[in-house]
Design an enzyme around this catalytic site. Sequence first.
Site, PDB file in Angstrom:
ATOM      1  N   ASP A   1      -6.231   4.263  -1.967  1.00  0.00           N
ATOM      2  CA  ASP A   1      -7.218   3.223  -2.236  1.00  0.00           C
ATOM      3  C   ASP A   1      -7.635   3.194  -3.702  1.00  0.00           C
ATOM      4  O   ASP A   1      -8.355   2.291  -4.124  1.00  0.00           O
ATOM      5  CB  ASP A   1      -8.452   3.412  -1.333  1.00  0.00           C
ATOM      6  CG  ASP A   1      -8.611   2.233  -0.376  1.00  0.00           C
ATOM      7  OD1 ASP A   1      -7.608   1.532  -0.140  1.00  0.00           O
ATOM      8  OD2 ASP A   1      -9.726   2.011   0.124  1.00  0.00           O
TER       9      ASP A   1
ATOM     10  N   ASP B   1     -15.584   5.765  12.014  1.00  0.00           N
ATOM     11  CA  ASP B   1     -14.822   6.498  13.015  1.00  0.00           C
ATOM     12  C   ASP B   1     -15.606   6.657  14.322  1.00  0.00           C
ATOM     13  O   ASP B   1     -15.093   6.400  15.412  1.00  0.00           O
ATOM     14  CB  ASP B   1     -14.398   7.871  12.472  1.00  0.00           C
ATOM     15  CG  ASP B   1     -15.486   8.516  11.629  1.00  0.00           C
ATOM     16  OD1 ASP B   1     -16.678   8.210  11.843  1.00  0.00           O
ATOM     17  OD2 ASP B   1     -15.164   9.320  10.736  1.00  0.00           O
TER      18      ASP B   1
END
Length: 616
Positions: free
Chosen positions: A27, A330
């Site tokens: 990223d 998550d």
Amino acid sequence: MMAINTVLSVMAYNYPTEKLSVYVSDDGGSDLTFYALLEASQFGKHWIPFSKKFNIEPRSPSAYFSTKSDPLVDNKVLSSIKKLYEEMEHRIETASKLGRIPEDIRIKYKGFSEWDSVSSPRDHQTILQVLIDRRNPSAVDIDGVPLPTLVYLAREKRPSHPHNFKAGAMNALIRVSSKISNGTIILNVDCDMSSNNSESVRDALCFFMDEKQGHEIAFVQYPQCFNNLTQNDIYGGALTVIQEMEFPGLDGFGGPLYIGTGCFHRRETLCGRKYSEEYKFEFVKSIDNRVQESITELDVQTKILADCTSEKGTEWGKEMGLKYGCPVEDVITGLAIQCRGWKSVYFNPTRTGFFGIAPITLAQTLVQHKRWSEGDFQIILSKYGPLSQGVGRIKLGLQMGYCSYCLWAPNCLATLYYSVIPPLFLLKGVSLFPRISSPWFLPFAYVVITEITYSLIEFLLSGGTFQSWWNEQRMWMYKRTTSYFFAFTDTCFKLLGYSDSAFEITAKVADQDVSQRYEKDIFEFGNSSPMFTILATLALLNLFSLVGGLNRIIKSRDINDLQSMFLQILLTGIVVILNLPLYWGLFFRKDNGRMPTSVTVKSSVLSLTACFLILY
């Protein structure tokens, strides 16, 4: 090098290479990361056959070479492979220090031309490179065995488009991998969580393919373990009770939380599929349906899936993939999967599946827990929470399990109260609890003794030591008065529309001095922080109150005064003892890890002001 070791450790799994594909999401969009991965792909031709031939553990090169000599490995072969690794490490570190790729390498590999049009890490096109394509006849190791597929991805980023942090990166990987390999099972690991057990894939598949209950399982979660914890674990990074007691307990109510790393998922459950009894008959039908295109054609068609506009008008980030808008993407994603009828499994084998790197400074630890607690608190307040969406969809025990973490943030209110009010009233001479001779003292004594005893026994049964338990008690107090407090206030401001959630990355790299102090169990303060100001102010407030309160009681020589103030003296005294490392950092340490002078001054002024206000 941390990321490269993780990549090599999973490429070397004891699993058929034609069924194994490794994707790296960068990223940061750095050509240095791409270069390091390119070097790793070449070293992997030697490392993978070496690992399998001698059946070594662990299969992270860095971790393996740091262990004691292996008697089963030929010394000449070991020296040769270690030399190759050190040469690779030297080339990567040299390129990193210089900030550029060697010119001969840049010319040789056309992939580096992608960075010619990159404006910044936050403004660039999709960069997708298949470094190893197992369909290519030349993609073999030194023994002629095909290598696993290796793919580099830096998804498109533009300032005008939200990138949704880790959840956005994961969703891009899910879409890209569906085009290239379309594996039925997806393993998600953070860059610092290298594999420590080469059988982890096979172990996880045993749950998915179980004839009786395998069709119910959405994901298999391994514990998040760390191999850099000190003997006494001064920052409580092991989370011993959670790993050894709480998560196994959740296993009986439908499975543990998804914690973002070391987790094997069914691709379809991550993409929003609801559970049905018929699924057990469909598992064997899942095959690789990808079209046998050339690498160039595949790159062009797949890049679109990682563009900023690829999710427009779709359910990605809502009902498909990891959910957006929450700092703990998550946990909320795992909860949504379980609410769709699926179960999860917590698997903690004798040989640890994955090892990562825990924060080695107090500031890193507090920032990490601020993000965790803020995200968990947002979950319980959202329509996807265990007390909203979870009602009737998951078991009550699992709802309660989620709540124990989702309510970390508001727990700061009680802790702050007990850290401020009892000591100040002790200083003033006002009793808040029954005296020792009163029958009403017994419930308070029962609660104090039972809680401490239960906590200690639970910790010791989880494999911890008394000193580690004591350090964890200190860290729970620190987290509740800072991390959870900021998480609670930030969430309240977000609900009122005054701020947005931010994904705060926990740094895992530190200089040598910091590492040496950590290994000696010495607290690291170093930089000024609002969290440190709160900690120091509360510590000094309790110290001044304890000294002032005891001084007043000694001068009065009144036994009744001592009896009525006993619980306040006990509570304040425990807080003072817990804060001993902080006092040392405030007034006695001279190294760079001491508490900054600015924090010492501010906290002293604030605590003394509070004491004067309560007295006068």
